[in-house]
Design a protein around this motif. Structure first.
Motif, PDB file in Angstrom:
ATOM      1  N   PRO A   1      11.859 -13.404  44.585  1.00 33.22           N
ATOM      2  CA  PRO A   1      10.848 -14.158  43.846  1.00 33.22           C
ATOM      3  C   PRO A   1       9.607 -13.300  43.616  1.00 33.22           C
ATOM      4  N   ILE A   2       8.904 -13.587  42.537  1.00 27.54           N
ATOM      5  CA  ILE A   2       7.673 -12.861  42.233  1.00 27.54           C
ATOM      6  C   ILE A   2       6.534 -13.860  42.059  1.00 27.54           C
ATOM      7  N   LEU A   3       5.363 -13.491  42.530  1.00 30.57           N
ATOM      8  CA  LEU A   3       4.132 -14.216  42.228  1.00 30.57           C
ATOM      9  C   LEU A   3       3.349 -13.317  41.290  1.00 30.57           C
ATOM     10  N   ILE A   4       3.132 -13.780  40.062  1.00 28.43           N
ATOM     11  CA  ILE A   4       2.545 -12.918  39.041  1.00 28.43           C
ATOM     12  C   ILE A   4       1.554 -13.718  38.214  1.00 28.43           C
ATOM     13  N   THR A   5       0.517 -13.051  37.733  1.00 25.97           N
ATOM     14  CA  THR A   5      -0.540 -13.746  37.006  1.00 25.97           C
ATOM     15  C   THR A   5      -0.232 -13.862  35.513  1.00 25.97           C
ATOM     16  N   ASN A   6      -0.824 -14.867  34.916  1.00 19.49           N
ATOM     17  CA  ASN A   6      -0.611 -15.166  33.500  1.00 19.49           C
ATOM     18  C   ASN A   6      -1.562 -14.331  32.642  1.00 19.49           C
ATOM     19  N   VAL A   7      -1.249 -13.041  32.531  1.00 24.33           N
ATOM     20  CA  VAL A   7      -2.038 -12.140  31.698  1.00 24.33           C
ATOM     21  C   VAL A   7      -1.098 -11.331  30.810  1.00 24.33           C
ATOM     22  N   GLY A   8      -1.632 -10.857  29.683  1.00 18.61           N
ATOM     23  CA  GLY A   8      -0.839 -10.025  28.781  1.00 18.61           C
ATOM     24  C   GLY A   8       0.460 -10.697  28.383  1.00 18.61           C
ATOM     25  N   GLY A   9       1.558  -9.931  28.500  1.00 16.61           N
ATOM     26  CA  GLY A   9       2.863 -10.464  28.124  1.00 16.61           C
ATOM     27  C   GLY A   9       3.700 -10.938  29.290  1.00 16.61           C
ATOM     28  N   LEU A  10       3.081 -11.153  30.458  1.00 20.36           N
ATOM     29  CA  LEU A  10       3.851 -11.468  31.664  1.00 20.36           C
ATOM     30  C   LEU A  10       4.453 -12.870  31.627  1.00 20.36           C
ATOM     31  N   SER A  11       3.689 -13.842  31.154  1.00 18.91           N
ATOM     32  CA  SER A  11       4.225 -15.197  31.054  1.00 18.91           C
ATOM     33  C   SER A  11       5.370 -15.249  30.049  1.00 18.91           C
ATOM     34  N   GLU A  12       5.212 -14.525  28.978  1.00 12.54           N
ATOM     35  CA  GLU A  12       6.286 -14.411  27.971  1.00 12.54           C
ATOM     36  C   GLU A  12       7.530 -13.790  28.576  1.00 12.54           C
ATOM     37  N   GLN A  13       7.339 -12.766  29.405  1.00 11.89           N
ATOM     38  CA  GLN A  13       8.459 -12.030  29.978  1.00 11.89           C
ATOM     39  C   GLN A  13       9.191 -12.816  31.060  1.00 11.89           C
ATOM     40  N   PHE A  14       8.439 -13.597  31.866  1.00 10.54           N
ATOM     41  CA  PHE A  14       9.037 -14.214  33.048  1.00 10.54           C
ATOM     42  C   PHE A  14       8.944 -15.738  33.094  1.00 10.54           C
ATOM     43  N   GLY A  15       8.392 -16.345  32.059  1.00 11.99           N
ATOM     44  CA  GLY A  15       8.145 -17.782  32.082  1.00 11.99           C
ATOM     45  C   GLY A  15       9.370 -18.648  32.259  1.00 11.99           C
ATOM     46  N   GLU A  16      10.534 -18.148  31.890  1.00  8.32           N
ATOM     47  CA  GLU A  16      11.761 -18.948  31.971  1.00  8.32           C
ATOM     48  C   GLU A  16      12.558 -18.691  33.242  1.00  8.32           C
ATOM     49  N   ASP A  17      12.079 -17.806  34.094  1.00  9.54           N
ATOM     50  CA  ASP A  17      12.854 -17.433  35.285  1.00  9.54           C
ATOM     51  C   ASP A  17      12.459 -18.316  36.462  1.00  9.54           C
ATOM     52  N   ASP A  18      13.455 -18.903  37.137  1.00  3.49           N
ATOM     53  CA  ASP A  18      13.144 -19.827  38.238  1.00  3.49           C
ATOM     54  C   ASP A  18      12.657 -19.107  39.495  1.00  3.49           C
ATOM     55  N   LEU A  19      12.726 -17.783  39.524  1.00  2.00           N
ATOM     56  CA  LEU A  19      12.201 -17.024  40.652  1.00  2.00           C
ATOM     57  C   LEU A  19      10.757 -16.563  40.418  1.00  2.00           C
ATOM     58  N   ALA A  20      10.216 -16.858  39.244  1.00  2.00           N
ATOM     59  CA  ALA A  20       8.864 -16.412  38.910  1.00  2.00           C
ATOM     60  C   ALA A  20       7.853 -17.525  39.151  1.00  2.00           C
ATOM     61  N   PHE A  21       6.879 -17.248  40.008  1.00  2.00           N
ATOM     62  CA  PHE A  21       5.750 -18.148  40.234  1.00  2.00           C
ATOM     63  C   PHE A  21       4.564 -17.575  39.451  1.00  2.00           C
ATOM     64  N   ILE A  22       4.199 -18.237  38.373  1.00  5.29           N
ATOM     65  CA  ILE A  22       3.151 -17.715  37.497  1.00  5.29           C
ATOM     66  C   ILE A  22       1.865 -18.496  37.731  1.00  5.29           C
ATOM     67  N   CYS A  23       0.783 -17.774  38.005  1.00  3.54           N
ATOM     68  CA  CYS A  23      -0.504 -18.415  38.264  1.00  3.54           C
ATOM     69  C   CYS A  23      -1.582 -17.760  37.403  1.00  3.54           C
TER      70      CYS A  23
END
Length: 365
Positions: free
Chosen positions: A293-315
């Protein structure tokens, strides 16, 4: 492909994601029918020296210092001649630079002599704070403007490239960033409801959000014990010093060799990436390839890249939101059972897509 295509793939960096991207893309291209890949790397590339499964069809001597770079510039006519002969001998149809570097205009000149079109993969349109690569971005601009096509790995960079107007939108292909594949001899090192192992990996630059992470650690409400390793290379800073003094945080400011990256990923339960800004992330994609799992911030293209992955925690890139995300992470039951991404398959899908787009746009098929 209806007719054979000879593709030259080049990246002349010595370490890190640059040569790794070229090698992954080259491996994927080899599997495509009627496409022959020729790989050009720096003879000083770490991946070439340490991975016996990697070979390059054309190796070029690069540099390790500013004086070395200037010396190579003086040798540019000889380098162009040798590249011209290689391109001619192997009947290259098209070339692609998988990550720009300071010496790429030498290759561009050799390709121009043979009237061979080339493509540039643009990872960042603008330098990140603390990058220190301002001159390289100027050279990248020249390289892009002379290219026939450019490729981006996110819609975010695609929009940035259109905004600066280096090339018309019709010459830009939007792709995606597959995960890098790394081997690890340890199959299962995850925590089992004991101490959670958190990993922050990459260049230790301030735009990676270490100040946000430092404050967020003070706001965690969950009492689950954890260890945080911050591993990578970068300049010394006060915030890294303070983090390293914390009881459960270890800062390892050093270059991480290719063969160790898989071990790091396998060691971690979670990869924490609290960026203040980003374009896309090969590190996060690689973590997901390991099923982490990854904890990653909603900047640049990161939400676009990982928004659909159930292992991605986007904040959001705020102290409070990162702390909330850490609380969610620390409540998980490890080890998690999730599907790992198939890195080789994702690189093959990207290669097939790009070659189809390139051949259509350049009328090579």
């Amino acid at each position: 492909m209806k007719k054979p295509l000879n593709m030259l793939i080049w990246q002349w960096g010595r370490r890190g994601a640059g040569p790794k991207t070229a090698v992954e893309f080259s491996k994927a291209v080899v599997s495509i029918p009627n496409v022959k890949a020729f790989l050009s790397l720096s003879c000083q590339a770490e991946i070439l020296q340490k991975d016996h499964n990697v070979s390059a069809d054309f190796q070029i001597q690069t540099y390790t210092s500013v004086l070395g770079y200037l010396y190579r510039v003086l040798q540019a006519p000889l380098m162009i001649y040798k590249l011209h002969q290689f391109i001619k001998h192997n009947k290259i149809d098209v070339a692609i630079c998988t990550m720009p570097g300071p010496m790429d205009l030498v290759m561009a000149a050799a390709l121009k002599l043979r009237k061979i079109p080339y493509i540039v993969v643009v990872h960042d349109v603008h330098p990140h704070p603390g990058d220190g690569y301002i001159f390289q971005h100027f050279l990248q601009k020249l390289l892009i403007k002379r290219s026939r096509l450019t490729v981006t790995f996110s819609k975010y960079v695609y929009k940035q490239l259109i905004a600066v107007n280096y090339v018309p939108s019709s010459q830009i292909i939007q792709g995606w960033h597959p995960p890098f594949s790394y081997w690890s001899k340890n199959e299962q090192l995850q925590s089992v409801n004991q101490e959670i192992k958190l990993l922050n990996f990459g260049r230790l630059l301030l735009y990676k959000g270490f100040d946000l992470l430092e404050e967020a650690l003070d706001q965690i409400s969950i009492q689950q014990p954890y260890t945080l390793r911050i591993v990578g290379q970068g300049p010394k800073s006060a915030v890294l010093d303070r983090l390293n003094k914390r009881q459960n945080v270890i800062v390892e400011n050093r270059w991480v060799p290719e063969e160790e990256i898989g071990e790091l990923m396998q060691w971690a339960d979670v990869v924490i990436l609290p960026y203040r800004e980003a374009s896309q992330s090969g590190i996060a994609a690689t973590a997901l390839a390991f099923g982490k799992p990854i904890l990653i911030t909603n900047v640049g293209g990161l939400s676009e890249q990982f928004g659909e992955d159930d292992l991605a925690f986007i904040c959001e890139p705020t102290v409070a939101d990162i702390a909330k995300g850490l609380d969610e992470i620390l409540q998980l039951n490890f080890p998690l059972s999730h599907r790992k991404h198939d890195a080789d398959k994702e690189w093959q899908d990207l290669a097939e897509y790009l070659i189809k787009e390139i051949t259509n746009k350049l009328h090579l098929s």
